[in-house]
Motif scaffolding. Sequence first.
Motif, PDB file in Angstrom:
ATOM      1  N   ASP A  98       0.813  -1.222   0.000  1.00  8.72           N
ATOM      2  CA  ASP A  98       0.000   0.000   0.000  1.00  8.72           C
ATOM      3  C   ASP A  98       0.846   1.273   0.000  1.00  8.72           C
ATOM      4  O   ASP A  98       0.517   2.242  -0.670  1.00  8.72           O
ATOM      5  N   THR A 129      -1.510  -5.218  -4.630  1.00  7.01           N
ATOM      6  CA  THR A 129      -2.200  -4.751  -3.426  1.00  7.01           C
ATOM      7  C   THR A 129      -3.660  -5.202  -3.448  1.00  7.01           C
ATOM      8  O   THR A 129      -4.181  -5.724  -2.453  1.00  7.01           O
ATOM      9  N   ASP A 130      -4.312  -5.027  -4.596  1.00  2.73           N
ATOM     10  CA  ASP A 130      -5.714  -5.450  -4.695  1.00  2.73           C
ATOM     11  C   ASP A 130      -5.852  -6.956  -4.466  1.00  2.73           C
ATOM     12  O   ASP A 130      -6.755  -7.418  -3.763  1.00  2.73           O
ATOM     13  N   CYS A 133      -5.447  -7.739  -0.808  1.00  2.00           N
ATOM     14  CA  CYS A 133      -6.626  -7.328  -0.030  1.00  2.00           C
ATOM     15  C   CYS A 133      -7.757  -8.346  -0.213  1.00  2.00           C
ATOM     16  O   CYS A 133      -8.428  -8.729   0.754  1.00  2.00           O
ATOM     17  N   ASN A 137      -9.367 -10.622   2.768  1.00  2.00           N
ATOM     18  CA  ASN A 137     -10.799 -10.665   3.078  1.00  2.00           C
ATOM     19  C   ASN A 137     -11.315 -12.102   3.097  1.00  2.00           C
ATOM     20  O   ASN A 137     -12.112 -12.479   3.957  1.00  2.00           O
ATOM     21  N   ARG A 169      -0.867  -9.677   6.269  1.00  2.00           N
ATOM     22  CA  ARG A 169      -1.758  -8.522   6.414  1.00  2.00           C
ATOM     23  C   ARG A 169      -2.721  -8.700   7.590  1.00  2.00           C
ATOM     24  O   ARG A 169      -3.055  -7.743   8.274  1.00  2.00           O
ATOM     25  N   THR A 259     -11.713  -5.559  -2.871  1.00  2.00           N
ATOM     26  CA  THR A 259     -10.305  -5.163  -2.909  1.00  2.00           C
ATOM     27  C   THR A 259      -9.986  -4.149  -1.805  1.00  2.00           C
ATOM     28  O   THR A 259      -8.900  -3.589  -1.778  1.00  2.00           O
ATOM     29  N   HIS A 260     -10.964  -3.922  -0.949  1.00  2.00           N
ATOM     30  CA  HIS A 260     -10.696  -3.016   0.183  1.00  2.00           C
ATOM     31  C   HIS A 260     -10.427  -3.837   1.431  1.00  2.00           C
ATOM     32  O   HIS A 260     -11.203  -4.718   1.783  1.00  2.00           O
ATOM     33  N   HIS A 261      -9.344  -3.537   2.060  1.00  2.00           N
ATOM     34  CA  HIS A 261      -9.042  -4.211   3.316  1.00  2.00           C
ATOM     35  C   HIS A 261      -8.126  -3.328   4.124  1.00  2.00           C
ATOM     36  O   HIS A 261      -7.081  -2.887   3.634  1.00  2.00           O
TER      37      HIS A 261
END
Length: 662
Positions: A98, A129-130, A133, A137, A169, A259-261
Motif C-alpha cells: 500500500d 495490493t488489490d 486485499c 478478506n 496482512r 479489494t478493500h481491506h
Amino acid sequence: MNGGGKTTPTNASSGTGTLANLLHEQRRFPPSSDFTAQANVTAEAYAQADADYQAFWDREAGRLAWAQQWTNVLDWSNPPFAKWFVGGKLNAAYNCLDRHVEAGRGDKVAYYFEGEGGDTRTITYAQLTDMVCQAANTLADLGVKAGDRVAIYMPMIPETVVAMLACARIGAPHTVVFGGFSADALRTRIHDCDARIVITADGGYRRGQPAGLKSAVDEALLDCPDVRSVLVVRRTGQDVAWEDGRDIWWHDSVEQASTHHHAEPFDAEHPLYVMYTSGTTGKPKGILHTTGGYLTGCAYTHWAVFDLKAETDVFWTAADIGWVTGHSYIVYGPLANGATSVLYEGTPDTPHQGRWWEIIDKYKVTLLYCAPTAIRTFMKWGAQIPDKYSLASLRLIGSVGEPINPAAYIWYRDTIGHGRTPVVDTWWQTETGSIVVSPLPGVTAGKPGAAMKALPGFRVDVVDDEGQPVPNGSGGYLVLTQPWPAMLRTIWGDDDRYVSTYWSRFPGLYFAGDGAKKDDDGDIWVLGRVDDVMNVSGHRLSTTEIESALVSHPIVAEAAVVGATDDMTGQAVVAFVILRSEAGDGGPDVVQQLRQHVAKEIGKMARPRQIMVVAELPKTRSGKIMRRLLKDVAENREIGDVTTLADSTVMELIRSSMPGME
Ligand code: ATP
Ligand code: MG
C-alpha cells in the motif's frame, strides 16, 4: 545440529579446535571505479555501524513505515530471547504494498511472472495490493484470526506471494512448504505448527508436466483433522478430488472478494512466519521470524548487498519461495524496497538449457541471485549455452546456500558476469533471516570462495573449542557475537531446543553450526558444516576445501566429500564427483588423476581414499548436497531420512554404482 540435544561438533576430540587451512586462493577482484562511484554503501558504513550497532539499526528501521514508533531499539534483558523495536507497530503487507501505491508508484511492476510453459503475467504494485486485499478478506471470512497459522503449499506462481502477504496482512503467520515435498513432509509441518488452513493449487508445472499438489494435500489431511479449509488455486486445470465444505476454489472466493481491506498494525514482535530449515543435516527446525526486525533486516540487506536501485533494477532471485531465500529476497526484501522482480515457475532446463539466460535477456535482469548448485550445473552443461545470449543487462551477480567453490565463482564471474560484474557470495541461514556475511559490492575486493566480512550492523567471529576468537590464518566455528534484528526468535513451540541448539555450545554467542576460517586479512571463508568436518590421522579437514580442489580440475563439475570410518586413519576422505559433459566418462585413469590433483592442490593427507564418478548427487530442494546420505553409502549403512531430498531415486543410483568403490 539436530535432534534437540546440545550441538556438539563431531571430531572435536582432536583438541586443536581449528580446521586445517589448506586451500590457497590468491585471486582478487576489486570493484570497478564506476561501480564504486555509484554504490549505495561505502566503506565508512562499517565504522559507523560498529560505533553503535543499536543506533545503526534504529536508523535502518526508518526504511519502513511504522504506525507507531518504538520506544526501545533492542530488549536483550532475557537473552537469547530478543525483542527488537519494542513498542513499535507496523503491518508487513502495508509496508510491501500500500505505501508504494500511496506514494504514486502503483504502476510500477512488482513481478514479471514467467510460467514454465511460457505463459507470462506482469503484476504492478497496485494490482498486487488489490489481490492481497481480496485474499485477506477471504481468509478473514474463513475465520482466520491474527496469530492463527496458515500452511501454504504452492507452485512458484504470483498467488503464492499473494497468499503469504494476505496472511501477513491479517497477522496470521504462514508456513510455506516446498511444492516438491511429499504429503508426509507437508503433514509433519502442518502438525508441528498446528495450521488450520491450507492454501494450495491443483498442481504446478515441473519439467513440462503438470505435477499434482492438491492430491498431496488430500493425502496429508487424512491425518490432520483440525484443518478446516483448503483454498485451491487453479493452475494446471488437472482433475482434483473435492471435499465439499472444506475445499474452496480461489477463483470462487478470493477473486470475488472486495479489494478493500484495512491493514491493521501489529506489534513489532508479532510472529510473521514459521519456516522449516532445509533439512540438510536432519529433521527440519521450525524457525520463527517476527515482523519489525525481520522486515528491517530484509530491506536493509537487499538494498546494501545488491546495491539496489529500486527505480531501475530488475532483480531476480532464482530460487524457490519455499526456501528462506525466497521469503527474504523474492518477497519481503524486494517488496519492502519497492523493487521489480522476476518470478520464474520452472526448472533451468525446461524447455531448454538456456532458459535462465533467455529470461535475463527478455526482462533485462540487472541483479541475479542463485545457488552454487545451479552454477555448477551450468558449468556441467558448458559455457556454449550462456554464450548464445547477451547477458549485457547484468550488473551484479550473487550466490547463496553453500560455499561457492573458487572454480565455480570464476566461471560465474566470467561466463555469466562477463568479467564485469561484482560477485557477492552471501552467507546466511533460515535462522538469521537475512544475509549476514557478504562482500559489499562497491567496497570489497572479492576473493573467490570467501564470504568476506559481516555486513555493517552484524558482528561475526570464528572461535575455537573454548569460544575464544582464533587468530587470522586459523579455522574454527562461525558465531554471531551480538543480536541482530532479523534473528530467529525461537524454534516454534520449543524454546529449550532454541537455546540448546544455538546458544549453549558457546555461552553468549550464537553458534551457526558452520565451520569457517579467518584468512590472513581476517576475511571469512565458510568451510561447511561442523557436522561434516573430517578427522584424518588427526588433521581436521573441511569438506569444502577438498571439494573445491576437485572442482578446480577441468573435467569436474561438482564434487561432494565425506569422511568414512577407516581402520588406519580414523576417517578417510571419500569423494563423489560429477564430470563436465565434455569430459565423457573421464577415461580409465580418472580416479588416479583426480587423487593426484587433490594431493597437488592441498596436500597428500587430503587425498581421497576413494573417488566415485556419479551422474547426480543427493540434494535438498534448495540444492544443497546432503552429505550425511553419502556418508551412509560410504560407510555401507542403511540410508537415513530422505524426506527432504529433491529426487529420491538419486540414492538408489548411487548405491547401485557401489561396486565401483574399492
Ligand atoms: P538444516 O539446518 O535443516 O540442516 P540447512 O542448514 O541446509 O538445513 P538453511 O538454513 O537453508 O538450511 O541453510 C543454511 C546453511 O547453508 C548455512 O548454515 C551454511 O551451512 C549454508 N550456507 C548458506 N550460504 C552459504 C554461503 N554463502 N557459503 C557457505 N555456506 C553457506
Ligand atoms: Mg542449518
